[in-house]
Design a protein around this motif. Structure first.
Motif, PDB file in Angstrom:
ATOM      1  N   UNK A  70       0.718 -51.794  12.819  1.00  0.00           N
ATOM      2  CA  UNK A  70       1.420 -52.984  12.315  1.00  0.00           C
ATOM      3  C   UNK A  70       0.585 -53.668  11.234  1.00  0.00           C
ATOM      4  N   UNK A  71      -0.716 -53.790  11.492  1.00  0.00           N
ATOM      5  CA  UNK A  71      -1.609 -54.427  10.516  1.00  0.00           C
ATOM      6  C   UNK A  71      -1.620 -53.645   9.203  1.00  0.00           C
ATOM      7  N   UNK A  72      -1.636 -52.337   9.310  1.00  0.00           N
ATOM      8  CA  UNK A  72      -1.622 -51.504   8.103  1.00  0.00           C
ATOM      9  C   UNK A  72      -0.325 -51.705   7.329  1.00  0.00           C
ATOM     10  N   UNK A  73       0.783 -51.758   8.051  1.00  0.00           N
ATOM     11  CA  UNK A  73       2.073 -51.904   7.397  1.00  0.00           C
ATOM     12  C   UNK A  73       2.258 -53.243   6.711  1.00  0.00           C
ATOM     13  N   UNK A  74       1.698 -54.283   7.293  1.00  0.00           N
ATOM     14  CA  UNK A  74       1.859 -55.622   6.724  1.00  0.00           C
ATOM     15  C   UNK A  74       0.762 -55.978   5.740  1.00  0.00           C
ATOM     16  N   UNK A  75      -0.239 -55.105   5.586  1.00  0.00           N
ATOM     17  CA  UNK A  75      -1.335 -55.367   4.658  1.00  0.00           C
ATOM     18  C   UNK A  75      -0.895 -55.247   3.214  1.00  0.00           C
ATOM     19  N   UNK A  76      -1.682 -55.809   2.334  1.00  0.00           N
ATOM     20  CA  UNK A  76      -1.355 -55.797   0.908  1.00  0.00           C
ATOM     21  C   UNK A  76      -1.376 -54.379   0.352  1.00  0.00           C
ATOM     22  N   UNK A  77      -2.283 -53.558   0.862  1.00  0.00           N
ATOM     23  CA  UNK A  77      -2.393 -52.170   0.417  1.00  0.00           C
ATOM     24  C   UNK A  77      -1.954 -51.243   1.552  1.00  0.00           C
ATOM     25  N   UNK A  78      -0.665 -51.193   1.784  1.00  0.00           N
ATOM     26  CA  UNK A  78      -0.148 -50.493   2.957  1.00  0.00           C
ATOM     27  C   UNK A  78       0.260 -49.050   2.672  1.00  0.00           C
ATOM     28  N   UNK A  79      -0.241 -48.492   1.582  1.00  0.00           N
ATOM     29  CA  UNK A  79      -0.040 -47.055   1.381  1.00  0.00           C
ATOM     30  C   UNK A  79       1.002 -46.702   0.338  1.00  0.00           C
ATOM     31  N   UNK A  80       1.218 -45.407   0.187  1.00  0.00           N
ATOM     32  CA  UNK A  80       2.134 -44.859  -0.808  1.00  0.00           C
ATOM     33  C   UNK A  80       3.582 -45.174  -0.445  1.00  0.00           C
ATOM     34  N   UNK A  81       4.418 -45.272  -1.473  1.00  0.00           N
ATOM     35  CA  UNK A  81       5.841 -45.517  -1.247  1.00  0.00           C
ATOM     36  C   UNK A  81       6.466 -44.312  -0.537  1.00  0.00           C
ATOM     37  N   UNK A  82       7.146 -44.563   0.570  1.00  0.00           N
ATOM     38  CA  UNK A  82       7.726 -43.493   1.375  1.00  0.00           C
ATOM     39  C   UNK A  82       9.253 -43.547   1.314  1.00  0.00           C
ATOM     40  N   UNK A  83       9.879 -42.386   1.419  1.00  0.00           N
ATOM     41  CA  UNK A  83      11.324 -42.301   1.559  1.00  0.00           C
ATOM     42  C   UNK A  83      11.626 -41.593   2.878  1.00  0.00           C
ATOM     43  N   UNK A  84      12.880 -41.690   3.336  1.00  0.00           N
ATOM     44  CA  UNK A  84      13.245 -41.160   4.650  1.00  0.00           C
ATOM     45  C   UNK A  84      14.478 -40.256   4.562  1.00  0.00           C
ATOM     46  N   UNK A  85      14.333 -39.098   3.976  1.00  0.00           N
ATOM     47  CA  UNK A  85      15.478 -38.183   3.865  1.00  0.00           C
ATOM     48  C   UNK A  85      15.873 -37.586   5.207  1.00  0.00           C
ATOM     49  N   UNK A  86      17.161 -37.299   5.336  1.00  0.00           N
ATOM     50  CA  UNK A  86      17.697 -36.660   6.533  1.00  0.00           C
ATOM     51  C   UNK A  86      18.332 -35.343   6.097  1.00  0.00           C
TER      52      UNK A  86
END
Length: 247
Positions: A70-86
């Motif tokens: 949760x902390x990682x997700x809400x941080x300012x630098x929370x990682x690369x932009x992700x998409x969710x294909x099905x």
């Protein structure tokens, strides 16, 4: 409803090796981080995050890992932009399969998912080719030996559940996606422990598989689940537990 098949699949996931569990935990952590990034870190105000936390707890992900995700997700630098294909396709005996992914590179992922289909008795289809065979809903599993049927049924139906069935020692509760949060909260508030709780694509009409096709399908599912970009694999097969154990 396909309660037996769903619970058998859940038990199979829980019974895997430590290495497989670590890989499953990594997928859960990824989902928690993305949910927190998109909707904030408060699960009471973020249904997707709450669902991810419930699922993670049912798979014994430690609380410290959940908090860190949760902390990682809400941080300012929370990682690369992700998409969710099905991705959709067919497996052995024409079984409908949907593969939910989370990726930072769709071109790479679609090629690799197609390759897994092709090399394991399957074929990838177009969007919408098999999704009609599933309904997206909440699925909650409760231990029937600990909690009487009447007690659970009255509670969940009042909270907005669509249905509940009891089989193989568990209550399987079905909800709409919109009612999932209210039903899971009602169970929590009543002190009823959930063995599993998630939003899932549930098959409308499960197809019974014989032993040989079941083993082929389980191998295909394992290939998908070993892929780092794959979050969930859904199918409309009904598989005997003996075939799962023999696989």
């Amino acid at each position: 409803m396909s309660g037996h098949s769903k619970w058998a699949t859940t038990k199979r996931k829980k019974a895997k090796t430590d290495v497989a569990r670590a890989k499953a935990w990594n997928k859960l952590i990824k989902e928690i981080s993305i949910a927190a990034k998109l909707g904030g870190g408060n699960p009471d105000a973020n249904p997707r995050l709450r669902a991810a936390i419930l699922k993670s707890k049912s798979q014994s992900l430690p609380t410290k890992n959940i908090e860190s995700a949760i902390a990682k997700g809400t941080g300012a630098n929370s990682g690369t932009e992700m998409t969710e294909p099905l991705y959709e396709g067919r497996g052995p005996a024409g079984i409908a399969i949907m593969v939910q992914c989370m990726t930072d590179n769709k071109v790479r992922t679609v090629a690799e998912i197609r390759n897994i289909f092709n090399k394991n008795n399957g074929s990838m289809g177009e969007s919408g080719s098999v999704s009609w065979a599933f309904t997206y809903k909440g699925v909650i599993i409760v231990d029937a030996e600990k909690y009487p049927e009447d007690q659970v049924m009255d509670l969940v139906l009042e909270a907005g559940a669509e249905d509940m069935s009891t089989e193989d020692g568990v209550h399987e509760i079905s909800t709409s996606p919109e009612a999932f949060d209210a039903v899971s909260k009602a169970l929590e508030n009543a002190g009823i422990e959930m063995m599993s709780a998630e939003l899932s694509y549930v098959p409308n009409d499960p197809v019974k598989l014989g032993h040989d096709d079941a083993v082929k399908l389980l191998k295909l599912i394992d290939k998908f689940e070993d892929h780092d970009d794959v979050q969930e694999v859904y199918h409309n097969a009904e598989i005997d537990e003996a075939d799962m154990d023999a696989e």
